[in-house]
Design an enzyme around this catalytic site. Structure first.
Site, PDB file in Angstrom:
ATOM      1  N   LYS A 196       0.900  -1.209   0.015  1.00 38.54           N
ATOM      2  CA  LYS A 196       0.026   0.043   0.047  1.00 38.54           C
ATOM      3  C   LYS A 196       0.906   1.106   0.101  1.00 38.54           C
ATOM      4  O   LYS A 196       1.394   1.504   0.942  1.00 38.54           O
ATOM      5  CB  LYS A 196      -0.897  -0.095   1.276  1.00 38.54           C
ATOM      6  CG  LYS A 196      -2.046   0.795   0.942  1.00 38.54           C
ATOM      7  CD  LYS A 196      -2.420   2.037   1.694  1.00 38.54           C
ATOM      8  CE  LYS A 196      -1.795   2.949   2.640  1.00 38.54           C
ATOM      9  NZ  LYS A 196      -1.715   4.452   1.838  1.00 38.54           N
ATOM     10  N   GLU A 272       9.106   1.040  11.233  1.00 34.34           N
ATOM     11  CA  GLU A 272       9.983   2.204  11.039  1.00 34.34           C
ATOM     12  C   GLU A 272       9.437   3.403  10.962  1.00 34.34           C
ATOM     13  O   GLU A 272       8.817   3.924  10.048  1.00 34.34           O
ATOM     14  CB  GLU A 272      10.768   1.583   9.681  1.00 34.34           C
ATOM     15  CG  GLU A 272      12.241   2.344   9.502  1.00 34.34           C
ATOM     16  CD  GLU A 272      12.259   3.834   9.304  1.00 34.34           C
ATOM     17  OE1 GLU A 272      12.328   4.780  10.209  1.00 34.34           O
ATOM     18  OE2 GLU A 272      12.450   4.383   8.142  1.00 34.34           O
ATOM     19  N   CYS A 307      13.772  10.314   7.395  1.00 34.22           N
ATOM     20  CA  CYS A 307      13.268  10.007   8.888  1.00 34.22           C
ATOM     21  C   CYS A 307      14.776  10.184   9.434  1.00 34.22           C
ATOM     22  O   CYS A 307      14.768  10.320  10.805  1.00 34.22           O
ATOM     23  CB  CYS A 307      12.924   8.579   8.900  1.00 34.22           C
ATOM     24  SG  CYS A 307      13.891   7.442   7.997  1.00 34.22           S
ATOM     25  N   GLU A 406       9.269  15.988  15.117  1.00 32.47           N
ATOM     26  CA  GLU A 406       9.724  15.674  13.806  1.00 32.47           C
ATOM     27  C   GLU A 406       9.005  16.745  12.702  1.00 32.47           C
ATOM     28  O   GLU A 406       7.873  16.422  12.604  1.00 32.47           O
ATOM     29  CB  GLU A 406       9.592  14.245  13.335  1.00 32.47           C
ATOM     30  CG  GLU A 406      10.209  13.880  12.001  1.00 32.47           C
ATOM     31  CD  GLU A 406       9.881  12.412  11.451  1.00 32.47           C
ATOM     32  OE1 GLU A 406       8.640  11.955  11.655  1.00 32.47           O
ATOM     33  OE2 GLU A 406      10.759  11.798  11.216  1.00 32.47           O
TER      34      GLU A 406
HETATM   35  P1  NAD Z   1       1.904   8.485   7.726  1.00 37.99           P
HETATM   36  O1  NAD Z   1       2.456   7.856   8.912  1.00 37.99           O
HETATM   37  O2  NAD Z   1       0.664   9.124   7.940  1.00 37.99           O
HETATM   38  O3  NAD Z   1       1.472   7.621   6.418  1.00 37.99           O
HETATM   39  C1  NAD Z   1       2.429   6.342   6.133  1.00 37.99           C
HETATM   40  C2  NAD Z   1       1.567   5.498   5.428  1.00 37.99           C
HETATM   41  O4  NAD Z   1       0.692   4.851   6.482  1.00 37.99           O
HETATM   42  C3  NAD Z   1       0.751   5.887   4.255  1.00 37.99           C
HETATM   43  O5  NAD Z   1       0.864   4.797   3.384  1.00 37.99           O
HETATM   44  C4  NAD Z   1      -0.476   6.267   4.918  1.00 37.99           C
HETATM   45  O6  NAD Z   1      -1.603   6.086   3.841  1.00 37.99           O
HETATM   46  C5  NAD Z   1      -0.726   5.037   5.698  1.00 37.99           C
HETATM   47  N1  NAD Z   1      -1.559   5.333   6.929  1.00 37.99           N
HETATM   48  C6  NAD Z   1      -2.200   6.603   7.469  1.00 37.99           C
HETATM   49  N2  NAD Z   1      -3.096   6.361   8.140  1.00 37.99           N
HETATM   50  C7  NAD Z   1      -3.225   4.823   8.521  1.00 37.99           C
HETATM   51  C8  NAD Z   1      -4.051   4.213   9.239  1.00 37.99           C
HETATM   52  N3  NAD Z   1      -5.048   4.461  10.122  1.00 37.99           N
HETATM   53  N4  NAD Z   1      -4.056   2.633   8.958  1.00 37.99           N
HETATM   54  C9  NAD Z   1      -3.136   2.214   8.024  1.00 37.99           C
HETATM   55  N5  NAD Z   1      -2.451   2.975   7.446  1.00 37.99           N
HETATM   56  C10 NAD Z   1      -2.339   4.333   7.633  1.00 37.99           C
HETATM   57  O7  NAD Z   1       2.594   9.596   7.375  1.00 37.99           O
HETATM   58  P2  NAD Z   1       2.247  10.908   6.495  1.00 37.99           P
HETATM   59  O8  NAD Z   1       0.709  11.281   6.597  1.00 37.99           O
HETATM   60  O9  NAD Z   1       2.614  10.428   5.183  1.00 37.99           O
HETATM   61  O10 NAD Z   1       3.112  11.927   6.992  1.00 37.99           O
HETATM   62  C11 NAD Z   1       3.040  12.454   8.457  1.00 37.99           C
HETATM   63  C12 NAD Z   1       4.274  12.494   9.235  1.00 37.99           C
HETATM   64  O11 NAD Z   1       4.975  11.317   9.300  1.00 37.99           O
HETATM   65  C13 NAD Z   1       5.159  13.261   8.382  1.00 37.99           C
HETATM   66  O12 NAD Z   1       5.006  14.663   8.507  1.00 37.99           O
HETATM   67  C14 NAD Z   1       6.630  12.911   9.062  1.00 37.99           C
HETATM   68  O13 NAD Z   1       6.709  13.529  10.112  1.00 37.99           O
HETATM   69  C15 NAD Z   1       6.300  11.415   9.324  1.00 37.99           C
HETATM   70  N6  NAD Z   1       6.941  10.621   8.373  1.00 37.99           N
HETATM   71  C16 NAD Z   1       8.082   9.673   8.578  1.00 37.99           C
HETATM   72  C17 NAD Z   1       8.542   8.929   7.510  1.00 37.99           C
HETATM   73  C18 NAD Z   1       9.755   8.086   7.990  1.00 37.99           C
HETATM   74  O14 NAD Z   1      10.356   7.562   7.070  1.00 37.99           O
HETATM   75  N7  NAD Z   1      10.009   7.734   9.060  1.00 37.99           N
HETATM   76  C19 NAD Z   1       8.150   9.000   6.269  1.00 37.99           C
HETATM   77  C20 NAD Z   1       6.974   9.544   6.086  1.00 37.99           C
HETATM   78  C21 NAD Z   1       6.245  10.511   7.111  1.00 37.99           C
END
Ligand code: NAD
Ligand code: MN
Length: 503
Positions: A196, A272, A307, A406
Site C-alpha cells: 500500500k 520504521e 526519517c 519531527e
Molecule cells: P503517515 O504515517 O500518516 O503515512 C504513512 C503510510 O501509512 C501511508 O501509506 C498512509 O496512507 C498510511 N496510513 C495512514 N493512516 C493509516 C491508518 N490509520 N491505517 C493504516 N495505514 C495508514 O505519514 P504521512 O501522513 O505520510 O506523514 C505524516 C508525518 O509522518 C510526516 O510529517 C513525518 O513526520 C512522518 N513521516 C515519517 C516517515 C519516515 O520514514 N520515518 C515517512 C513519512 C512520513
C-alpha cells in the site's frame, strides 16, 4: 531513448507520459490492473507545479479482501513460496535488472509525484530499490537453517518458513525505495505481498507491479493497492488473514497499527517510524568543513523529508560560530529549484499540507524564542508548486517544539552544549532513537558517545552512511525491527523447531 540530460528533455518526456494517459493509476491484483471496486479515484497532483498527473484508484476494504485472498491463494499454491530458493533468486535478479532498465520512467514518476530532484530519484531511489531487490534475491540461496546441539538419540531442527501474507504500508518520502526495502526480504523468503503506497506518492509502486510480473514473479504474489490510510491501510492492518504488517511512516500511525493488530489477529507488526536525530559536533571535530557539508545535506537532502534527517545539530560551544558560518554557506548550494532540472539539489515538498506543516513549525520556532538565522519562507510560489527554503534556527533549547517534534522539512535546530556528558544527555532527550552523528578526533570519546546514544544507527565523522549490508531502524518510538541486511529476513519468517526421535 537515452537518459535526458536537461530540464527540457525531462519535461517533454513528462508531458508525453501525462498527455498520452500512459501513467498507470489502477490497483494491481492477481496479476492485473483493475479499478477499485467502488470505482472511486483520487487526484494525483504534482507538487512541482500543481498539475494533475492522473486519477488514481482509491481502494477500500473490499479491494483489500480481494487482494488478500489472491495473495493467500498464491501462497498456498506454492507458485512462489514453494520454489527452490535458487529459482526465486533468478527471478528477483531479473526484477532488479528490469527496474534498472526502466530507471528513467520510474525516476520521472517519482519526481513528478512527490517533488524530489531528478538528479537523485534515479541514482538514489530507483538504483537503491533495484539493489535491495537484487541483494535480497542473491542472499536467499546462501542462508542455512540450524540443527540444535541435542543428545545423540534425537535431532532438533530449527527452520525458518515464510510467514505467508505480508501487508507493506509505506510513506511518500522515498516511495519506491522504502517499498523495495520491504519487498526484497519479503519476496526472497517466499511470502505473498500486498503493497500500500502512500496516497501522496502511489505512481512508482503501481508501475513496479507490472515490472515484477514481467520478471516472472507469479500473479497474486505482489499486489498493489493505492488509496488512503484510513480506508485501505486500516483494512489491511485489521485484516484477519494478513500474517505480518510492515510499515514505514509516522510514529503516530505506527502506534495505531499496533492497536489494529491487537484488535484483530495479532499479526506481527514491524515499524520504521520517525526521528529527531542529533548530529553532535565536538570542539575537536577532525574537519569542520566536512562536518558542515554533512550537516547541510543531513537537513536539506530530499527537502528534509528524511526519517534520519540530522534535524538537531548539537554543537560544542568552542566551534559553534565557525561551524554555523560554514553550514550557512553550504546551504546556499541547497536552494530550491525545479525538480526536473538535473542541477537542482532541493526540490518541492510533497504537497501543500506538508508545506503548511513546515511553515507552522518555523513560526513556532520564532514564537518560542529561537533565533532564525537563515531561510524561513516559502519560495517559487509563482510556479504553482510548493517549495520551502532551507532554514537554520540557532539558540534552540531542546524543550522547544522545533527540537522535540519531527518537522519533516529542511529546518535545522542548532543547540549548543558543553562537554560529552551534556551532549549525550541532550542527544538522548527525545522520544525518538533512530540515528545520530558524532564528530570528534578522540577515538575514546567517539566510542563512549556512540555507545551511550540510544539510537539504532550512529555515524562517526560522517552522516547518513549505510548500504544493504547493515541494518536500518531505530530504538524507542522510532520503531522496532530492522530493514536491510540479513536481520531484515527475520521479520518475514516464522521459526519452527522440529524434533525427531531416533529410537
Ligand atoms: P503517515 O504515517 O500518516 O503515512 C504513512 C503510510 O501509512 C501511508 O501509506 C498512509 O496512507 C498510511 N496510513 C495512514 N493512516 C493509516 C491508518 N490509520 N491505517 C493504516 N495505514 C495508514 O505519514 P504521512 O501522513 O505520510 O506523514 C505524516 C508525518 O509522518 C510526516 O510529517 C513525518 O513526520 C512522518 N513521516 C515519517 C516517515 C519516515 O520514514 N520515518 C515517512 C513519512 C512520513
Ligand atoms: Mn503525489
Amino acid at each position: 531513448m537515452s537518459t535526458p540530460t536537461n530540464r527540457n528533455q525531462w519535461q517533454s518526456l513528462a508531458d508525453k507520459l501525462i498527455s498520452e494517459g500512459e501513467i498507470k493509476s489502477s490497483a494491481f491484483i492477481d496479476g492485473e490492473y483493475l479499478p477499485s471496486v467502488s470505482g472511486e479515484t483520487f487526484e494525483c497532483v504534482s507538487p512541482i507545479d500543481g498539475r494533475i498527473l492522473c486519477h488514481v484508484a482509491s481502494c477500500s476494504s473490499q479491494d483489500a479482501d480481494i487482494a488478500v485472498s489472491s495473495a493467500r491463494q498464491a501462497f498456498d499454491e506454492g507458485s512462489w513460496s514453494a520454489l527452490p530458493p535458487v529459482k526465486r533468486k533468478q527471478i528477483m535478479i531479473r526484477f532488479a535488472d528490469l527496474l534498472e532498465q526502466n530507471q528513467d520512467e520510474l525516476s520521472l514518476l517519482e519526481t513528478l509525484d512527490m517533488g524530489k530532484p531528478i538528479r537523485y530519484s534515479g541514482c538514489v531511489d530507483v538504483a537503491g530499490a533495484a539493489r535491495a531487490i537484487r541483494w535480497s534475491g542473491e542472499a536467499i540461496d546462501k542462508i542455512y537453517d540450524e540443527i540444535a546441539p541435542t543428545a545423540p538419540n534425537e535431532i532438533g531442527m530449527i527452520t525458518r518458513e515464510p510467514v505467508g501474507v505480508v501487508a507493506a504500508i509505506v510513506p511518500w518520502n522515498f516511495p519506491i525505495l522504502m517499498a523495495c526495502w520491504k519487498l526484497g526480504p519479503a519476496l526472497a523468503t517466499g511470502n505473498s505481498v500486498i503493497l500500500k503506497p502512500s496516497e501522496k506518492s502511489p505512481l512508482t509502486a503501481i508501475r513496479m507491479a507490472q515490472i515484477a510480473i514481467e520478471a516472472g514473479i507469479p500473479k497474486g504474489v505482489l499486489n498493489v493497492l493505492p488509496g488512503f490510510g484510513h480506508t485501505v491501510g486500516k483494512a489491511l492492518a485489521l485484516h484477519m488473514d494478513v500474517d505480518t504488517l510492515v510499515f514505514t511512516g509516522s510514529t503516530k500511525i505506527a502506534k495505531q497499527l499496533m492497536i489494529y493488530a491487537g484488535e484483530s489477529n495479532m499479526k506481527r507488526v514491524w515499524l520504521e517510524a520517525g526521528g529527531k536525530s542529533p548530529n553532535i559536533v565536538f570542539n575537536d571535530a577532525p574537519n569542520l568543513q566536512k562536518a558542515a557539508e554533512a550537516a547541510a545535506s543531513a537537513i536539506a537532502f530530499n527537502q528534509g523529508e528524511v526519517c534520519t534527517a540530522g534535524s538537531r545539530l548539537l554543537v560544542e560551544a568552542g566551534v559553534k560560530d565557525e561551524l554555523l558560518d560554514l553550514i550557512a554557506k553550504e546551504l546556499l548550494a541547497w536552494q530550491p529549484g525545479h525538480p526536473l532540472d538535473p542541477e537542482t539539489t532541493c526540490g518541492a515538498v510533497v504537497d501543500r499540507q506538508q508545506l503548511d506543516n513546515v511553515l507552522s513549525y518555523i513560526r513556532s520556532g520564532v514564537e518560542e524564542g529561537a533565533e532564525l538565522i537563515q531561510g524561513g519562507g516559502q519560495v517559487m510560489a509563482e510556479s504553482g508548486g510548493v517549495y520551502v527554503e532551507p532554514t537554520i534556527f540557532s539558540e534552540v533549547n531542546n524543550k522547544m517544539t522545533i527540537a522535540k517534534e519531527e518537522i519533516f522539512g529542511p529546518v535545522l535546530s542548532v543547540i549548543t552544549f558543553d562537554g560529552m556528558e551534556q551532549a549525550i544527555e541532550i542527544g538522548n532527550d527525545s522520544i525518538y532513537g533512530l540515528a545520530a552523528g558524532v564528530w570528534t578526533s578522540d577515538i575514546s570519546k567517539a566510542h563512549k558517545t556512540a555507545k551511550a546514544l540510544r539510537s539504532g544507527m550512529v555515524w562517526i565523522n560522517h552522516y547518513d552512511g549505510g548500504d544493504m549490508t547493515a541494518p536500518f531502524g531505530g530504538y524507542k518510538q522510532s520503531g522496532n525491527g530492522r530493514d536491510k541486511s540479513l536481520h531484515a529476513f527475520d521479520k518475514y519468517t516464522e521459526m519452527k523447531a522440529t524434533w525427531i526421535a531416533l529410537d
